[in-house]
Design a protein around this motif. Structure first.
Motif, PDB file in Angstrom:
ATOM      1  N   TYR A 246       0.839  -1.196   0.000  1.00  0.00           N
ATOM      2  CA  TYR A 246       0.000   0.000   0.000  1.00  0.00           C
ATOM      3  C   TYR A 246       0.875   1.247   0.000  1.00  0.00           C
ATOM      4  O   TYR A 246       1.798   1.373   0.801  1.00  0.00           O
ATOM      5  CB  TYR A 246      -0.928   0.000   1.216  1.00  0.00           C
ATOM      6  CG  TYR A 246      -1.873  -1.178   1.209  1.00  0.00           C
ATOM      7  CD1 TYR A 246      -3.063  -1.124   0.485  1.00  0.00           C
ATOM      8  CD2 TYR A 246      -1.575  -2.339   1.908  1.00  0.00           C
ATOM      9  CE1 TYR A 246      -3.925  -2.205   0.464  1.00  0.00           C
ATOM     10  CE2 TYR A 246      -2.430  -3.424   1.893  1.00  0.00           C
ATOM     11  CZ  TYR A 246      -3.609  -3.355   1.163  1.00  0.00           C
ATOM     12  OH  TYR A 246      -4.457  -4.431   1.137  1.00  0.00           O
ATOM     13  N   ASP A 247       0.555   2.179  -0.887  1.00  0.00           N
ATOM     14  CA  ASP A 247       1.384   3.376  -1.024  1.00  0.00           C
ATOM     15  C   ASP A 247       0.865   4.540  -0.188  1.00  0.00           C
ATOM     16  O   ASP A 247      -0.082   4.404   0.582  1.00  0.00           O
ATOM     17  CB  ASP A 247       1.549   3.761  -2.498  1.00  0.00           C
ATOM     18  CG  ASP A 247       0.299   4.391  -3.109  1.00  0.00           C
ATOM     19  OD1 ASP A 247      -0.708   4.621  -2.395  1.00  0.00           O
ATOM     20  OD2 ASP A 247       0.337   4.685  -4.318  1.00  0.00           O
ATOM     21  N   GLN A 248       1.511   5.696  -0.361  1.00  0.00           N
ATOM     22  CA  GLN A 248       1.197   6.889   0.413  1.00  0.00           C
ATOM     23  C   GLN A 248      -0.238   7.361   0.229  1.00  0.00           C
ATOM     24  O   GLN A 248      -0.786   8.018   1.108  1.00  0.00           O
ATOM     25  CB  GLN A 248       2.133   8.036   0.012  1.00  0.00           C
ATOM     26  CG  GLN A 248       3.595   7.754   0.210  1.00  0.00           C
ATOM     27  CD  GLN A 248       4.260   7.077  -0.986  1.00  0.00           C
ATOM     28  OE1 GLN A 248       3.659   6.280  -1.705  1.00  0.00           O
ATOM     29  NE2 GLN A 248       5.529   7.367  -1.194  1.00  0.00           N
ATOM     30  N   HIS A 249      -0.850   7.057  -0.908  1.00  0.00           N
ATOM     31  CA  HIS A 249      -2.241   7.476  -1.125  1.00  0.00           C
ATOM     32  C   HIS A 249      -3.180   6.763  -0.146  1.00  0.00           C
ATOM     33  O   HIS A 249      -4.168   7.333   0.297  1.00  0.00           O
ATOM     34  CB  HIS A 249      -2.669   7.201  -2.572  1.00  0.00           C
ATOM     35  CG  HIS A 249      -1.985   8.079  -3.552  1.00  0.00           C
ATOM     36  ND1 HIS A 249      -0.754   7.772  -4.081  1.00  0.00           N
ATOM     37  CD2 HIS A 249      -2.348   9.266  -4.090  1.00  0.00           C
ATOM     38  CE1 HIS A 249      -0.385   8.736  -4.914  1.00  0.00           C
ATOM     39  NE2 HIS A 249      -1.335   9.658  -4.930  1.00  0.00           N
ATOM     40  N   VAL A 250      -2.861   5.538   0.193  1.00  0.00           N
ATOM     41  CA  VAL A 250      -3.677   4.761   1.122  1.00  0.00           C
ATOM     42  C   VAL A 250      -3.429   5.205   2.562  1.00  0.00           C
ATOM     43  O   VAL A 250      -4.348   5.309   3.367  1.00  0.00           O
ATOM     44  CB  VAL A 250      -3.387   3.251   0.967  1.00  0.00           C
ATOM     45  CG1 VAL A 250      -4.138   2.435   2.009  1.00  0.00           C
ATOM     46  CG2 VAL A 250      -3.744   2.784  -0.440  1.00  0.00           C
ATOM     47  N   THR A 251      -2.165   5.503   2.892  1.00  0.00           N
ATOM     48  CA  THR A 251      -1.798   5.770   4.289  1.00  0.00           C
ATOM     49  C   THR A 251      -1.811   7.247   4.672  1.00  0.00           C
ATOM     50  O   THR A 251      -1.666   7.562   5.854  1.00  0.00           O
ATOM     51  CB  THR A 251      -0.402   5.202   4.610  1.00  0.00           C
ATOM     52  OG1 THR A 251       0.595   5.942   3.891  1.00  0.00           O
ATOM     53  CG2 THR A 251      -0.319   3.720   4.276  1.00  0.00           C
ATOM     54  N   LEU A 252      -1.991   8.157   3.724  1.00  0.00           N
ATOM     55  CA  LEU A 252      -1.936   9.581   4.057  1.00  0.00           C
ATOM     56  C   LEU A 252      -3.052   9.939   5.045  1.00  0.00           C
ATOM     57  O   LEU A 252      -4.230   9.695   4.785  1.00  0.00           O
ATOM     58  CB  LEU A 252      -2.088  10.448   2.804  1.00  0.00           C
ATOM     59  CG  LEU A 252      -1.853  11.942   3.074  1.00  0.00           C
ATOM     60  CD1 LEU A 252      -0.373  12.217   3.266  1.00  0.00           C
ATOM     61  CD2 LEU A 252      -2.402  12.785   1.943  1.00  0.00           C
ATOM     62  N   PRO A 253      -2.695  10.514   6.196  1.00  0.00           N
ATOM     63  CA  PRO A 253      -3.723  10.914   7.161  1.00  0.00           C
ATOM     64  C   PRO A 253      -4.569  12.076   6.613  1.00  0.00           C
ATOM     65  O   PRO A 253      -4.026  13.044   6.091  1.00  0.00           O
ATOM     66  CB  PRO A 253      -2.928  11.380   8.385  1.00  0.00           C
ATOM     67  CG  PRO A 253      -1.541  10.884   8.192  1.00  0.00           C
ATOM     68  CD  PRO A 253      -1.348  10.771   6.719  1.00  0.00           C
ATOM     69  N   ILE A 254      -5.894  11.942   6.740  1.00  0.00           N
ATOM     70  CA  ILE A 254      -6.791  13.010   6.281  1.00  0.00           C
ATOM     71  C   ILE A 254      -7.584  13.629   7.427  1.00  0.00           C
ATOM     72  O   ILE A 254      -8.189  14.682   7.258  1.00  0.00           O
ATOM     73  CB  ILE A 254      -7.755  12.512   5.193  1.00  0.00           C
ATOM     74  CG1 ILE A 254      -8.656  11.387   5.708  1.00  0.00           C
ATOM     75  CG2 ILE A 254      -6.973  12.074   3.948  1.00  0.00           C
ATOM     76  CD1 ILE A 254      -9.833  11.062   4.815  1.00  0.00           C
ATOM     77  N   ALA A 255      -7.580  12.956   8.586  1.00  0.00           N
ATOM     78  CA  ALA A 255      -8.303  13.474   9.751  1.00  0.00           C
ATOM     79  C   ALA A 255      -7.769  12.767  10.991  1.00  0.00           C
ATOM     80  O   ALA A 255      -7.261  11.645  10.911  1.00  0.00           O
ATOM     81  CB  ALA A 255      -9.800  13.241   9.603  1.00  0.00           C
TER      82      ALA A 255
END
Length: 185
Positions: A168-177
């Protein structure tokens, strides 16, 4: 019975062009942990990883802010949250008590960026797995923070954004909240 809640506030909103927000509630009884999370304005039509993070040594975790953007790329990525929030601990997927973080069994937002997650987790199984992984059975929810993750694959992120977990890349793991979990009297 112990009750906890978290107001979930946006993180990386300028980057993802939406201010993801919501709330979480945790009720711990003698036999189960009931979890309810409702999110609004998340990136639509994609899966969103969600977990509680913390420090195995019992140190109180705090939510990440812009101060955690140590490489000054305008994005607070998953590794940058660790200094104040600790490590990923328990996933809010289809089997939190198995503590298998990288998987495809997390909630998917609808076309309006909304999702609601609700599950009852067998407390004995969760505490046993938590003991196995972190050396203590005590979840200490009032020392944890919640993170919601995930942006569309076509979102342009700076090359400096880190956070690959397995396939899983950064798009999956990027915190959004994120939200501070607090005990409720």
């Amino acid at each position: 019975m112990k009750k906890y809640q978290a107001e979930i506030v946006p993180l990386n909103a300028e980057v993802i062009q939406t201010a993801a927000h919501g709330h979480a509630e945790f009720i711990e009884t003698a036999t189960e942990l009931q979890i309810k999370i409702e999110m609004f304005d998340t990136p639509a039509n994609i899966q969103h990883w969600e977990h509680f993070h913390g420090f195995p040594n019992g140190q109180a975790a705090k939510i990440a802010t812009s101060a955690q953007d140590v490489n000054h790329d305008g994005v607070i990525d998953l590794p940058e949250t660790e200094a104040v929030s600790g490590t990923t601990m328990v996933p809010f997927d289809n089997a939190p008590h198995e503590m298998c973080v990288p998987n495809d069994n997390y909630p998917v937002a609808d076309a309006q960026g909304h999702f609601a997650y609700e599950i009852k987790v067998p407390l004995e199984a969760l505490k046993a797995k938590f003991q196995e992984v972190f050396g203590t059975p005590d979840l200490e929810l009032d020392k944890r923070v919640i993170y919601i993750h995930g942006v569309p694959q076509d979102l342009q992120l700076p090359a400096t954004v880190a956070g690959v977990v397995g396939p899983y890349d950064q798009h999956v793991t990027l915190p959004i909240a994120t939200g501070q979990i607090e005990a409720v009297d």
